[in-house]
Design an enzyme around this catalytic site. Structure first.
Site, PDB file in Angstrom:
ATOM      1  N   ASN A   1      18.088 -20.165   4.073  1.00  0.00           N
ATOM      2  CA  ASN A   1      16.858 -19.498   4.537  1.00  0.00           C
ATOM      3  C   ASN A   1      15.887 -19.469   3.371  1.00  0.00           C
ATOM      4  OD1 ASN A   1      17.079 -16.959   2.966  1.00  0.00           O
ATOM      5  ND2 ASN A   1      18.925 -16.708   4.214  1.00  0.00           N
TER       6      ASN A   1
ATOM      7  N   VAL B   1      26.914 -21.545   7.460  1.00  0.00           N
ATOM      8  CA  VAL B   1      27.302 -22.492   6.402  1.00  0.00           C
ATOM      9  C   VAL B   1      26.753 -22.024   5.044  1.00  0.00           C
ATOM     10  CG1 VAL B   1      25.325 -24.067   6.682  1.00  0.00           C
ATOM     11  CG2 VAL B   1      27.512 -24.957   5.886  1.00  0.00           C
ATOM     12  N   ASP B   2      25.623 -21.325   5.055  1.00  0.00           N
ATOM     13  CA  ASP B   2      25.045 -20.779   3.824  1.00  0.00           C
ATOM     14  C   ASP B   2      26.042 -19.814   3.164  1.00  0.00           C
ATOM     15  OD1 ASP B   2      21.844 -19.039   3.205  1.00  0.00           O
ATOM     16  OD2 ASP B   2      23.189 -20.145   1.881  1.00  0.00           O
TER      17      ASP B   2
ATOM     18  N   SER C   1      19.986 -25.976  11.412  1.00  0.00           N
ATOM     19  CA  SER C   1      19.262 -25.206  12.431  1.00  0.00           C
ATOM     20  C   SER C   1      20.006 -25.039  13.754  1.00  0.00           C
ATOM     21  CB  SER C   1      17.874 -25.807  12.738  1.00  0.00           C
ATOM     22  OG  SER C   1      16.955 -25.469  11.714  1.00  0.00           O
TER      23      SER C   1
ATOM     24  N   VAL D   1      22.465 -20.135  13.875  1.00  0.00           N
ATOM     25  CA  VAL D   1      21.603 -18.943  13.993  1.00  0.00           C
ATOM     26  C   VAL D   1      20.168 -19.312  14.379  1.00  0.00           C
ATOM     27  CG1 VAL D   1      20.500 -17.181  12.535  1.00  0.00           C
ATOM     28  CG2 VAL D   1      22.960 -17.540  12.414  1.00  0.00           C
TER      29      VAL D   1
HETATM   30  N1  APR Z   1      30.993 -26.272   7.379  1.00  0.00           N
HETATM   31  C1  APR Z   1      30.232 -27.045   8.184  1.00  0.00           C
HETATM   32  N2  APR Z   1      29.402 -26.554   9.135  1.00  0.00           N
HETATM   33  C2  APR Z   1      29.369 -25.208   9.269  1.00  0.00           C
HETATM   34  C3  APR Z   1      30.133 -24.331   8.464  1.00  0.00           C
HETATM   35  C4  APR Z   1      30.975 -24.918   7.488  1.00  0.00           C
HETATM   36  N3  APR Z   1      31.739 -24.167   6.677  1.00  0.00           N
HETATM   37  N4  APR Z   1      29.857 -23.042   8.857  1.00  0.00           N
HETATM   38  C5  APR Z   1      28.978 -23.123   9.868  1.00  0.00           C
HETATM   39  N5  APR Z   1      28.681 -24.411  10.138  1.00  0.00           N
HETATM   40  C6  APR Z   1      27.785 -24.977  11.167  1.00  0.00           C
HETATM   41  C7  APR Z   1      27.488 -24.116  12.357  1.00  0.00           C
HETATM   42  O1  APR Z   1      28.557 -24.173  13.298  1.00  0.00           O
HETATM   43  C8  APR Z   1      26.226 -24.795  12.873  1.00  0.00           C
HETATM   44  O2  APR Z   1      26.551 -25.914  13.679  1.00  0.00           O
HETATM   45  O3  APR Z   1      26.528 -25.185  10.553  1.00  0.00           O
HETATM   46  C9  APR Z   1      25.550 -25.302  11.593  1.00  0.00           C
HETATM   47  C10 APR Z   1      24.314 -24.520  11.161  1.00  0.00           C
HETATM   48  O4  APR Z   1      24.480 -23.153  11.525  1.00  0.00           O
HETATM   49  P1  APR Z   1      24.027 -21.969  10.549  1.00  0.00           P
HETATM   50  O5  APR Z   1      24.913 -21.924   9.384  1.00  0.00           O
HETATM   51  O6  APR Z   1      23.882 -20.741  11.408  1.00  0.00           O
HETATM   52  O7  APR Z   1      22.583 -22.419  10.019  1.00  0.00           O
HETATM   53  P2  APR Z   1      21.167 -22.418  10.747  1.00  0.00           P
HETATM   54  O8  APR Z   1      21.274 -22.479  12.233  1.00  0.00           O
HETATM   55  O9  APR Z   1      20.364 -23.470  10.031  1.00  0.00           O
HETATM   56  O10 APR Z   1      20.586 -20.979  10.389  1.00  0.00           O
HETATM   57  C11 APR Z   1      20.263 -20.716   9.045  1.00  0.00           C
HETATM   58  O11 APR Z   1      21.601 -18.744   9.007  1.00  0.00           O
HETATM   59  O12 APR Z   1      23.320 -18.368   7.566  1.00  0.00           O
HETATM   60  C12 APR Z   1      22.004 -18.124   7.780  1.00  0.00           C
HETATM   61  O13 APR Z   1      21.078 -17.903   5.578  1.00  0.00           O
HETATM   62  C13 APR Z   1      21.132 -18.739   6.723  1.00  0.00           C
HETATM   63  O14 APR Z   1      19.193 -17.576   7.473  1.00  0.00           O
HETATM   64  C14 APR Z   1      19.838 -18.837   7.459  1.00  0.00           C
HETATM   65  C15 APR Z   1      20.266 -19.218   8.859  1.00  0.00           C
END
Ligand code: APR
Length: 171
Positions: A25, A34-35, A118, A121
């Site tokens: 973010n 994943v963050d 993306s 979340v």
């Molecule tokens: N390895 C690979 N992929 C992962 C992992 C992992 N360990 N954990 C989660 N994912 C996948 C999720 O299943 C999804 O398909 O990563 C993809 C992106 O999801 P999010 O992590 O929720 O990221 P995003 O949708 O871009 O939202 C970003 O979420 O975590 C917060 O700080 C981040 O505010 C930001 C927002």
């Protein structure tokens, strides 16, 4: 011959590549998904390093060391929040990939692994996002001979199928 663009299912923090991409973010100070996984695996030094980066705008990317991760670097990019598609989301998501590939080229990185930016979340429809991921990866691979491998990493089987469909391969 190992394909240069592949779909894998698993935890991106376990991959020993030149860089994994973080779906961050704009604060770059960590979060869930994943963050959160990347920050937990990289250790506290990653957060300390990110604090000095002064954030990252949506569609842009910044690179850090990987610290305790098996990956040498982390490229942090901020995907768009899905707001129905009329807000330039597709272009912003494409920009996340392009800026990540630009940094990879500047740092002579040969292997990259992307999560489904993306698609968690931030609510971006997975099939549309997967098409952008595949299209931008193909363009980067043809433009940069030094880029040897790009992995599209799905955390679950559904996303792996979606990536594979976008790639035009059956799983
Ligand atoms: N390895 C690979 N992929 C992962 C992992 C992992 N360990 N954990 C989660 N994912 C996948 C999720 O299943 C999804 O398909 O990563 C993809 C992106 O999801 P999010 O992590 O929720 O990221 P995003 O949708 O871009 O939202 C970003 O979420 O975590 C917060 O700080 C981040 O505010 C930001 C927002």
């Amino acid at each position: 011959m190992t394909p240069r663009l592949e779909v894998v299912q698993g935890d991106i923090t376990s991959l020993q590549v030149d860089a994994i991409i973080n779906a961050a973010n704009e604060t770059l100070l960590g979060g869930g998904g994943v963050d959160g996984a990347i920050h937990r695996a990289a250790g506290a030094e990653l957060l300390a390093f990110c604090r000095a980066l002064d954030g990252c705008r949506t569609g842009e990317a910044k690179i850090t060391p990987g610290f305790r991760l098996p990956a040498r670097h982390v490229i942090h990019t901020v995907g768009p929040v899905w707001c129905g598609g009329g807000n330039g989301e597709a272009e912003q998501l494409a920009s996340c990939y392009r800026q990540s590939f630009r940094l990879a080229r500047e740092h002579d990185l040969a292997s990259l692994a992307f999560p489904a930016i993306s698609c968690g979340v931030f609510g971006y429809p997975s099939a549309a996002a997967a098409k952008i991921a595949v299209s931008e990866s193909r363009q980067a691979l043809s433009a940069n001979p030094g880029l040897e491998r790009v992995l599209l990493v799905a955390f679950d089987a559904a996303m792996a199928d979606t990536f594979s469909q976008a790639l035009g391969v059956s799983r």
